[in-house]
Design a protein around this motif. Structure first.
Motif, short mmCIF file in Angstrom:
data_model
loop_
_atom_site.label_atom_id
_atom_site.label_comp_id
_atom_site.label_asym_id
_atom_site.label_seq_id
_atom_site.Cartn_x
_atom_site.Cartn_y
_atom_site.Cartn_z
N LEU A 52 0.77 -1.25 -0.04
CA LEU A 52 0.04 -0.15 0.13
C LEU A 52 0.73 1.13 0.11
O LEU A 52 1.98 1.21 0.71
CB LEU A 52 -0.88 0.07 1.06
N GLU A 53 0.58 2.02 -0.86
CA GLU A 53 1.25 3.51 -0.93
C GLU A 53 0.33 4.76 -0.66
O GLU A 53 0.75 5.46 0.04
CB GLU A 53 1.65 3.65 -2.59
N HIS A 54 -1.00 4.30 -0.75
CA HIS A 54 -1.80 5.57 -0.38
C HIS A 54 -2.89 5.05 0.39
O HIS A 54 -3.49 4.23 0.13
CB HIS A 54 -2.27 6.46 -1.64
N LEU A 55 -3.20 5.57 1.76
CA LEU A 55 -4.42 5.24 2.28
C LEU A 55 -4.91 6.61 2.93
O LEU A 55 -4.35 7.36 3.56
CB LEU A 55 -3.87 4.53 3.51
N ARG A 56 -6.25 6.88 2.53
CA ARG A 56 -6.87 8.03 2.76
C ARG A 56 -8.27 7.74 3.19
O ARG A 56 -9.23 7.25 2.58
CB ARG A 56 -7.17 9.06 1.67
N LEU A 57 -8.47 7.99 4.53
CA LEU A 57 -9.82 7.52 5.32
C LEU A 57 -10.31 8.74 6.04
O LEU A 57 -11.11 8.80 6.94
CB LEU A 57 -9.42 6.51 6.35
N ASN A 58 -10.08 9.88 5.62
CA ASN A 58 -10.71 11.13 6.44
C ASN A 58 -12.21 10.89 6.39
O ASN A 58 -12.94 10.53 5.70
CB ASN A 58 -10.38 12.48 5.47
N PHE A 59 -12.56 11.42 7.58
CA PHE A 59 -13.99 11.33 8.29
C PHE A 59 -14.72 9.99 8.21
O PHE A 59 -15.77 9.87 8.01
CB PHE A 59 -15.02 12.17 7.20
N VAL A 60 -13.87 9.01 8.07
CA VAL A 60 -14.39 7.54 8.30
C VAL A 60 -14.09 7.31 9.86
O VAL A 60 -13.12 7.40 10.15
CB VAL A 60 -13.58 6.64 7.66
N THR A 61 -15.09 7.00 10.43
CA THR A 61 -15.05 6.59 11.91
C THR A 61 -14.68 5.48 12.13
O THR A 61 -14.97 4.40 11.76
CB THR A 61 -16.54 6.68 12.61
N ILE A 62 -13.24 5.54 12.92
CA ILE A 62 -12.53 4.18 13.28
C ILE A 62 -12.52 3.96 15.00
O ILE A 62 -12.68 3.07 15.11
CB ILE A 62 -11.04 4.42 12.82
N SER A 63 -12.62 5.16 15.98
CA SER A 63 -12.70 4.92 17.07
C SER A 63 -11.97 3.87 17.80
O SER A 63 -12.60 2.86 18.43
CB SER A 63 -14.25 4.49 17.36
N SER A 64 -10.81 3.65 17.44
CA SER A 64 -9.80 2.80 18.25
C SER A 64 -8.53 3.59 18.09
O SER A 64 -8.05 4.53 17.66
CB SER A 64 -9.84 1.46 17.35
N SER A 65 -7.37 2.88 18.64
CA SER A 65 -6.04 3.32 18.47
C SER A 65 -5.58 2.66 17.08
O SER A 65 -6.04 1.89 16.36
CB SER A 65 -5.06 2.80 19.39
N LEU A 66 -4.30 3.15 16.46
CA LEU A 66 -3.83 2.54 15.13
C LEU A 66 -3.17 1.40 15.52
O LEU A 66 -2.31 1.38 16.27
CB LEU A 66 -3.11 4.03 14.72
N PRO A 67 -3.40 0.36 14.56
CA PRO A 67 -2.51 -0.84 14.55
C PRO A 67 -0.97 -0.64 14.47
O PRO A 67 -0.70 0.34 13.53
CB PRO A 67 -3.18 -1.73 13.92
N HIS A 68 -0.34 -1.38 15.19
CA HIS A 68 1.26 -1.22 14.96
C HIS A 68 1.89 -1.80 13.68
O HIS A 68 2.75 -1.76 13.02
CB HIS A 68 2.12 -1.75 15.86
N THR A 69 0.85 -2.53 12.96
CA THR A 69 1.07 -3.16 11.74
C THR A 69 1.33 -2.20 10.64
O THR A 69 1.88 -2.16 9.50
CB THR A 69 -0.11 -4.19 11.38
N LEU A 70 0.79 -0.99 10.84
CA LEU A 70 0.97 0.35 10.01
C LEU A 70 2.44 0.52 9.57
O LEU A 70 3.02 0.88 8.65
CB LEU A 70 0.28 1.43 10.31
N THR A 71 3.34 0.18 10.62
CA THR A 71 4.71 0.52 10.65
C THR A 71 5.38 -0.60 9.63
O THR A 71 6.63 -0.23 9.42
CB THR A 71 5.49 0.42 11.98
N ASN A 72 4.69 -1.75 9.17
CA ASN A 72 5.40 -2.60 8.24
C ASN A 72 4.98 -2.04 6.85
O ASN A 72 5.59 -2.89 5.86
CB ASN A 72 4.88 -4.08 8.46
N LEU A 73 4.03 -1.09 6.50
CA LEU A 73 3.88 -0.67 5.31
C LEU A 73 5.03 0.40 4.53
O LEU A 73 4.89 1.36 4.56
CB LEU A 73 2.52 0.06 5.29
N THR A 74 6.26 -0.27 4.35
CA THR A 74 7.41 0.29 4.05
C THR A 74 7.23 1.17 2.80
O THR A 74 7.98 2.06 2.36
CB THR A 74 8.63 -0.61 3.84
N SER A 75 6.28 0.51 1.86
CA SER A 75 6.01 1.54 0.54
C SER A 75 5.04 2.70 0.84
O SER A 75 4.86 3.60 -0.14
CB SER A 75 5.40 0.48 -0.42
#
Length: 403
Positions: free
Chosen positions: A207-230
């Motif tokens: 994944l290169e672009h992740l855009r979720l503005n105004f999408v209700t997530i209501s949680s903390s961010l997963p640490h797996t995001l740090t694996n998206l080196t691209s």
């Protein structure tokens, strides 16, 4: 003389042979270019006929009805917004963005039979608050998926977990956005479960672009995001995020844009910076805290740095003077103190400088601002500052910002 004539005749025959071969190859290539598959053509026509055109369905001033070109008697590969594979004729790309489409998205739409799709852009149309169908997961070849809207997102409900099955995704855009600079009035119509976000970041490793503005997530961010080196762009404005922000995201090697604004319960520190790729850091109205690290000098590509209404404090390190590409610096409504580094006034590209509502103190000469040739907006009020002009001091404690 006879030898010359024979040689010339042979040369001409050779050239004719080469020309014939090239012509044959061209005709063979043309012959093998397939037209649109009839099944896929019908699927597109059925999808088109499930919507009406409405001038209110699209927000962009450049919108127009792309589906008008979808005539049954013509090759669907020639229709506006449709791209086919030249060898197979399979539909691989659909771009019906800003096409004035209005209607309900059928959960079993024929759209999901187009399993060779690599790109699907239905952004800026009105889907009448229907849900994103679970069958989106059938489009396993998708690399680009854009269901965003230029106002409030017209999809509603839960983002189906099947989105996380799209392991080839390079970009996912489900955001709401406006042309306004402060789109706080938009409503979060979409919800994304934390488990789906975790699965998405585990499965879509390119994944290169992740855009979720105004999408209700209501949680903390997963640490797996740090694996998206691209990952190049992470935009999570107003997603009701909370908890501690994973510092490793700042260190992703290709990240250029980080937008976390308006997540008031999201906490985090600014790390020691090493990457030179970041262009935008946008954290206003979050609970980020701490001091600005001196390693901020390494962000030599930074163009936009906005951390207003957070919990930062301390002095601004003089190393901030290395950020020569800055166009906007907004530190409004924090607890910064000490003197404003004179190095700030050497930014020839700076357009907006907002330092209001802090505890800065000291004296600034008006001549210092002359170097800021591009300056359009300036805010210094509600500090303990004085401006000097020809040996005359002007108190700027309540001076309103220039905009």
């Amino acid at each position: 003389m006879m030898r010359f004539l024979c040689f010339t005749a042979l040369s001409i025959q050779f050239l004719l042979l080469v020309t014939n071969c090239l012509t044959l190859n061209d005709s063979t290539t043309t012959h093998h270019r397939h037209e649109c598959n009839q099944h896929e053509s019908n699927a597109l026509l059925n999808f088109k006929q499930s919507f009406i055109r409405s001038k209110y369905a699209s927000y962009s001033p450049f919108s127009y009805p792309k589906t008008v070109s979808g005539i049954p008697t013509t090759d669907c590969c020639s229709w506006d917004g449709i791209e086919c594979d030249e060898l197979t004729g399979h539909v691989i790309s659909i771009d019906l963005s800003s096409s004035l489409l209005y209607g309900f998205m059928d959960p079993n739409s024929t759209l999901f039979s187009l399993v060779h799709l690599q790109s699907l852009d239905l952004s800026d149309n009105d889907f009448n608050h229907s849900q994103i169908p679970a069958r989106i997961g059938d489009l396993s070849q998708l690399r680009h998926l854009n269901l965003s809207h230029g106002n409030e997102n017209t999809f509603s409900g839960e983002v189906p977990p099947q989105v996380s099955q799209l392991s080839n995704l390079l970009s996912l855009d489900l955001r709401s956005y406006t042309l306004e600079s402060r789109p706080y009035y938009l409503i979060n119509n979409l919800q994304l479960k934390a488990s789906t976000l975790t699965s998405l970041t585990q499965n879509t490793t390119r994944l290169e672009h992740l855009r979720l503005n105004f999408v209700t997530i209501s949680s903390s961010l997963p640490h797996t995001l740090t694996n998206l080196t691209s990952l190049q762009m992470l935009s999570l404005f107003n997603c009701e995020l909370h908890g501690e922000f994973p510092l490793g995201i700042f260190h992703l090697p290709n990240l250029t844009v980080l937008d976390l604004g308006e997540n008031q319960n999201l906490r985090g520190l600014l790390p020691n910076f090493f990457s030179k790729t970041l262009v935008t850091i946008y954290l206003p109205r979050t609970s980020f805290y701490g001091t600005l690290p001196t390693s901020i000098e390494n962000l030599t590509s930074l163009n936009w740095f906005e951390i207003s209404s957070c919990n930062f404090y301390g002095v601004i390190p003089s190393s901030i003077g290395n950020l020569t590409q800055l166009a906007l610096l907004d530190l409004t409504n924090n607890s910064f103190d000490g003197e404003i580094p004179h190095s700030l006034f050497g930014f020839e590209n700076l357009v907006n400088l907002f330092l209001d509502y802090n505890f800065f103190e000291g004296h600034l000469a008006l001549d210092m601002f002359l170097k800021l040739k591009m300056l359009n907006g300036l805010g210094l009020s509600h500090n303990k500052l004085s401006l000097f002009s020809q040996n005359r001091a002007v108190n700027v404690t309540t001076l309103p910002p220039i905009q």
